[in-house]
Design a protein around this motif. Structure first.
Motif, mmCIF file in Angstrom:
data_model
loop_
_atom_site.group_PDB
_atom_site.id
_atom_site.type_symbol
_atom_site.label_atom_id
_atom_site.label_comp_id
_atom_site.label_asym_id
_atom_site.label_seq_id
_atom_site.Cartn_x
_atom_site.Cartn_y
_atom_site.Cartn_z
ATOM 1 N N ARG A 403 0.922 -1.325 0.088
ATOM 2 C CA ARG A 403 -0.041 -0.087 0.140
ATOM 3 C C ARG A 403 0.832 1.103 0.087
ATOM 4 N N PRO A 404 0.299 2.449 -0.939
ATOM 5 C CA PRO A 404 1.086 3.539 -0.601
ATOM 6 C C PRO A 404 0.457 4.448 0.564
ATOM 7 N N SER A 405 1.264 5.675 0.681
ATOM 8 C CA SER A 405 0.435 6.611 1.480
ATOM 9 C C SER A 405 -0.863 6.842 1.081
ATOM 10 N N PRO A 406 -1.852 6.975 2.299
ATOM 11 C CA PRO A 406 -3.068 7.397 1.897
ATOM 12 C C PRO A 406 -3.289 9.005 1.488
ATOM 13 N N LEU A 407 -1.920 9.622 1.542
ATOM 14 C CA LEU A 407 -2.026 11.355 1.254
ATOM 15 C C LEU A 407 -1.310 11.291 0.083
ATOM 16 N N ARG A 408 -0.807 10.453 -0.811
ATOM 17 C CA ARG A 408 -0.306 10.724 -2.159
ATOM 18 C C ARG A 408 -1.108 11.737 -2.784
ATOM 19 N N ASP A 409 -2.438 11.500 -3.033
ATOM 20 C CA ASP A 409 -3.169 12.481 -3.932
ATOM 21 C C ASP A 409 -3.134 13.691 -3.243
ATOM 22 N N SER A 410 -3.320 13.835 -2.255
ATOM 23 C CA SER A 410 -3.508 15.163 -1.521
ATOM 24 C C SER A 410 -2.237 15.938 -1.106
ATOM 25 N N CYS A 411 -1.169 15.469 -0.872
ATOM 26 C CA CYS A 411 0.206 16.115 -0.472
ATOM 27 C C CYS A 411 1.417 15.897 -1.199
ATOM 28 N N HIS A 412 1.225 15.238 -2.165
ATOM 29 C CA HIS A 412 2.548 14.938 -3.043
ATOM 30 C C HIS A 412 2.391 16.118 -4.497
ATOM 31 N N HIS A 413 3.319 16.623 -4.584
ATOM 32 C CA HIS A 413 3.146 17.609 -5.757
ATOM 33 C C HIS A 413 3.655 16.831 -7.003
ATOM 34 N N GLY A 430 0.025 15.474 10.957
ATOM 35 C CA GLY A 430 0.040 15.194 12.559
ATOM 36 C C GLY A 430 0.372 13.627 12.679
ATOM 37 N N ALA A 431 0.382 13.367 14.029
ATOM 38 C CA ALA A 431 0.428 12.028 14.418
ATOM 39 C C ALA A 431 -0.796 11.198 14.043
ATOM 40 N N ASP A 432 -1.846 11.680 13.887
ATOM 41 C CA ASP A 432 -3.036 11.028 13.555
ATOM 42 C C ASP A 432 -3.428 10.667 12.062
ATOM 43 N N GLY A 433 -2.117 11.284 11.372
ATOM 44 C CA GLY A 433 -2.021 11.084 9.737
ATOM 45 C C GLY A 433 -2.988 11.859 8.983
ATOM 46 N N ARG A 434 -3.484 13.219 9.997
ATOM 47 C CA ARG A 434 -4.440 13.838 9.153
ATOM 48 C C ARG A 434 -3.401 15.033 8.306
ATOM 49 N N PRO A 435 -3.925 15.503 7.437
ATOM 50 C CA PRO A 435 -2.709 16.645 6.751
ATOM 51 C C PRO A 435 -3.889 17.901 6.860
ATOM 52 N N THR A 436 -3.016 18.885 6.948
ATOM 53 C CA THR A 436 -3.737 20.389 6.736
ATOM 54 C C THR A 436 -2.588 21.192 6.054
ATOM 55 N N ARG A 437 -2.890 22.242 5.443
ATOM 56 C CA ARG A 437 -2.180 23.088 4.998
ATOM 57 C C ARG A 437 -2.345 24.522 5.500
ATOM 58 N N GLN A 438 -2.763 24.560 6.551
ATOM 59 C CA GLN A 438 -2.689 25.707 7.491
ATOM 60 C C GLN A 438 -1.659 25.975 8.439
ATOM 61 N N ALA A 439 -0.777 26.897 8.246
ATOM 62 C CA ALA A 439 0.026 27.120 9.181
ATOM 63 C C ALA A 439 -0.141 27.793 10.327
ATOM 64 N N SER A 440 0.660 27.466 11.513
ATOM 65 C CA SER A 440 0.248 27.793 12.918
ATOM 66 C C SER A 440 1.553 28.390 13.540
ATOM 67 N N ALA A 441 1.334 28.891 14.528
ATOM 68 C CA ALA A 441 2.489 29.481 15.380
ATOM 69 C C ALA A 441 3.732 28.490 15.899
ATOM 70 N N ARG A 442 3.160 27.325 15.876
ATOM 71 C CA ARG A 442 3.898 26.217 16.338
ATOM 72 C C ARG A 442 4.679 25.544 14.809
ATOM 73 N N PRO A 443 5.986 25.781 14.815
ATOM 74 C CA PRO A 443 6.626 25.225 13.544
ATOM 75 C C PRO A 443 6.704 23.943 13.403
ATOM 76 N N PRO A 444 6.770 23.055 12.239
ATOM 77 C CA PRO A 444 6.682 21.606 12.060
ATOM 78 C C PRO A 444 7.946 20.993 12.896
ATOM 79 N N ALA A 445 7.581 19.972 13.556
ATOM 80 C CA ALA A 445 8.887 19.171 14.009
ATOM 81 C C ALA A 445 9.733 18.521 13.195
ATOM 82 N N LEU A 446 9.374 18.269 11.990
ATOM 83 C CA LEU A 446 10.252 17.557 11.010
ATOM 84 C C LEU A 446 9.700 17.829 9.430
#
Length: 705
Positions: A403-413, A430-446
């Protein structure tokens, strides 16, 4: 419209070119046979309609029923015949996709389906049984839209040619622009970009129809001039020159236009213009040549031949672990022609004759068959390819794990998609596997930066993060680390700009650890599928061989210089990322299978594992330059962990371990393979920032970059 044998000859050239190309013959532009078909369709349909409108006898209902009789019965039979072959030969995912394409084909929308689903990760085109129906869908959509529009325009017949010519130019301009840009896939599949080819034929058919010269205004003047030119062509000894020139243009296009040409733009013009010349100027040596019995015989069965060739070739390829030999392809071509004759004789002819099958029974039978195909397709799609009914439990388990990532269609250019994903719009997972394109005050961990080989790794690493933390995925399809050279990769013409933007985005956020992941071997040595035609071999001369098209700029130094450019660009990229002292890890390059993992599961592996796929020497030869580069990267502070033993040991490289497939195609790691890679990378989140850094983080946005 009287029957013209030379048009049958043109059909023969068109279908012969397509079949020869798909059979592996050295005919670079053979795919343009489809474009020739489009011109013929426009000519015949528009000419017939215009003649009927002149006489007041044209009926939309009768037109659509004639088209349905011509197209649907043979198409439905071909689709029905594909089902048992797919049951026997298709992996679950393929059978699922077969169901989807079956529904789309029955609804005259397969071009839309393949546009939405075909990209860099789709199985090879030659193994998709219904891929060729995209062109039928384009024609069917033309048959639905063009007649009502022509009826409206025919209130002023003299203005119709000008309207058609304006639409033709607009479509050609749009096709040329789109075919050379990031939306080339849309240009290939969608009707607005193909319309100019159909309209070229339609314009010729309308202007040369009987009585066209009697129409008033500009149209009448053009028709009169064409009629005079046709009369000269019939009388003069040199009158066959236009037709001969047209045939020469067609043959030159088929022989010389490369497969990488931007179509359906100006690259199609020789075939389109050549076809129009032959249609407008009948007679002469070109017409006599095209009217030879072997060509007219093939032309009569050309529709059925086109229908049957793709599934015959596709299922033959699925049935074998190695590519079919030229002898087998010749035999399959003969089988295609035999099936085409039977389909023409026992399906096409009876169904086109209202005396043998009246309209109401025809509509009921055809409609019921199409509805059944839709139902079967939906069942195949909703049941996951009916895998438990077709495969052993251990095979089902391996298929399920490929299986590929379930986010291939939504997160890969992926270039060509309508929604491009730039660094500012990259997914935060996030750790729950859900994507967002909305930035926040907290930078990404990785962050994960790379090509398509980083997608599954990004998803797995994100799932390992603590709650509340996110990973930013910066992956672009078919895009090498092209920071210091201008990539000429046709699969991603914007790669260099995308890479520069991604690195700049990371430089503005200097505390984020970065994992780097690319399929280095394909950029250094080209595709594996063309290197080995049989089972994996220890012979490194066959593995390396000549350079087979890495997406790097041409250089007089050849392969060595290209590989040096790649190495220096990777070093430059790592240097810039390490300048802030952040943690940078280069993910190990995974081995590449010489056949899709599904073929190994279906045809080679047994229940006992681990499942061997390659000799270690194969992977070592493909990655020798990368291995030589590792000391320089380590000197910069880049971590370079070794390949996990799940993939390779001293004995073999594996495609599956412990009942789980490590790949989902020939080279991309599955989620199970990405998990093994993630364990090799260690805990990247340890060096992630704990608090937000508003000075370097981007403002909140939902818009993709």
């Amino acid at each position: 419209m009287r029957h013209r044998k030379d048009i049958d000859g043109l059909r023969a050239i068109a279908v012969g070119a397509v079949i020869a190309t798909h059979a592996g013959a050295p005919l670079p532009g053979g795919f343009l046979g489809v474009d020739l078909f489009f011109v013929l369709s426009g000519f015949l349909i528009a000419g017939m309609m215009a003649t009927g409108l002149d006489r007041g006898t044209f009926s939309l209902r009768a037109f659509w029923i004639r088209r349905a009789r011509r197209i649907l019965p043979a198409l439905a039979l071909m689709c029905l015949a594909c089902l048992p072959a797919a049951w026997l030969l298709a992996a679950p995912d393929r059978f699922d996709a077969m169901g989807q394409s079956l529904v789309a084909t029955a609804l005259s929308a397969s071009n839309l389906y393949f546009f939405l689903t075909s990209d860099y990760f789709t199985p090879a085109a030659e193994t998709l049984p219904l891929l060729h129906t995209w062109s039928l869908a384009v024609e069917e959509q033309f048959y639905l839209a063009f007649p009502p529009l022509l009826l409206l325009a025919w209130r002023r017949p003299a203005a119709v040619p000008a309207l058609l010519f304006a639409a033709l130019l607009a479509s050609l301009a749009a096709a040329e622009i789109a075919a050379r840009g990031p939306h080339a896939s849309a240009a290939f599949y969608l009707p607005p970009f193909r319309a100019w080819e159909l309209l070229a034929g339609a314009l010729a058919g309308i202007l040369t129809r009987p009585g066209a010269a009697l129409a008033p205004g500009l149209a009448g003047g053009l028709a009169a001039r064409l009629a005079a030119a046709q009369a000269w062509s019939r009388r003069s000894r040199a009158g066959g020159a236009p037709g001969a020139a047209g045939l020469a243009l067609i043959l030159a296009g088929l022989a010389l236009v490369p497969p990488s040409a931007p179509v359906p733009g100006l690259a199609c013009l020789p075939v389109v213009a050549g076809t129009v010349l032959i249609l407008v100027f009948p007679g002469g040596p070109a017409a006599r040549l095209l009217s030879l019995p072997p060509l007219t015989a093939l032309g009569l069965i050309s529709y059925s031949a086109y229908l049957w060739h793709q599934p015959v070739f596709a299922f033959a390829r699925l049935a074998s672990f190695t590519p079919p030999s030229p002898v087998l392809m010749a035999a399959l071509t003969a089988l295609t022609l035999a099936l085409a004759w039977a389909s023409w004789r026992f399906v096409e002819q009876p169904f086109r004759d209202p005396a043998r099958l009246p309209t109401r029974p025809f509509l009921a039978l055809t409609g019921g068959t199409l509805a059944a195909l839709v139902a079967v397709g939906l069942v195949a799609d909703r049941t996951g390819g009916l895998a438990p009914a077709r495969f052993a439990p251990w095979q089902v388990a391996l298929f399920d794990s490929a299986r590929p990532s379930p986010l291939r269609d939504s997160c890969h250019h992926v270039p060509g998609r309508m929604l491009a994903i730039g660094p500012d719009g990259a997914c935060r997972i996030g750790a729950d596997g859900r994507p967002t394109r909305q930035a926040s005050a907290r930078p990404p961990a990785l962050a994960v930066l790379g090509d398509s080989h980083g997608v599954e790794l990004a998803y797995v690493l994100a799932r390992r993060l603590p709650p509340g933390e996110t990973l930013v995925e910066l992956t672009a399809s078919a895009c090498p680390p092209a920071l210091t050279f201008a990539s000429d990769n046709p699969d991603n013409p914007g790669c260099t700009a995308w890479t520069a933007a991604a690195v700049a985005w990371l430089e503005a956020r200097p505390t984020i650890p970065v994992a780097l992941s690319w399929r280095h071997a394909i950029y250094l040595h080209g595709k594996t599928e063309a290197d080995l035609a049989a089972s994996p071999s220890d012979r490194t001369d066959r593995i390396l061989g000549p350079l087979s098209g890495p997406p790097l700029p041409d250089s007089p130094e050849g392969a060595a210089e290209k590989r040096a450019l790649y190495a220096e660009s990777l070093i430059a990229l790592a240097t810039r990322l390490r300048a802030s002292g952040r943690r940078v890890i280069l993910a190990p390059a995974v081995p590449e299978l010489v056949q899709p993992v599904e073929s190994w599961i279906r045809l080679r592996w047994t229940e006992d594992g681990p499942h061997e796929a390659l000799p270690p020497s194969y992977h070592a030869a493909r990655t020798a330059e990368l291995k030589a580069l590792l000391p320089r990267l380590r000197a910069l502070g880049v971590e370079t962990p070794p390949l996990p033993p799940a993939f390779c040991d001293a004995r073999a490289c594996y495609g599956a371990r412990d009942g789980r497939a490590l790949y989902f195609d020939t080279n991309h790691p599955s989620l199970a393979g990405a998990e093994a890679l993630a364990r090799a990378l260690g805990s990247l989140a340890e060096s992630a920032p704990v608090e937000g850094d508003p000075a370097t983080d981007a403002p909140a946005t939902d818009a993709p970059g």
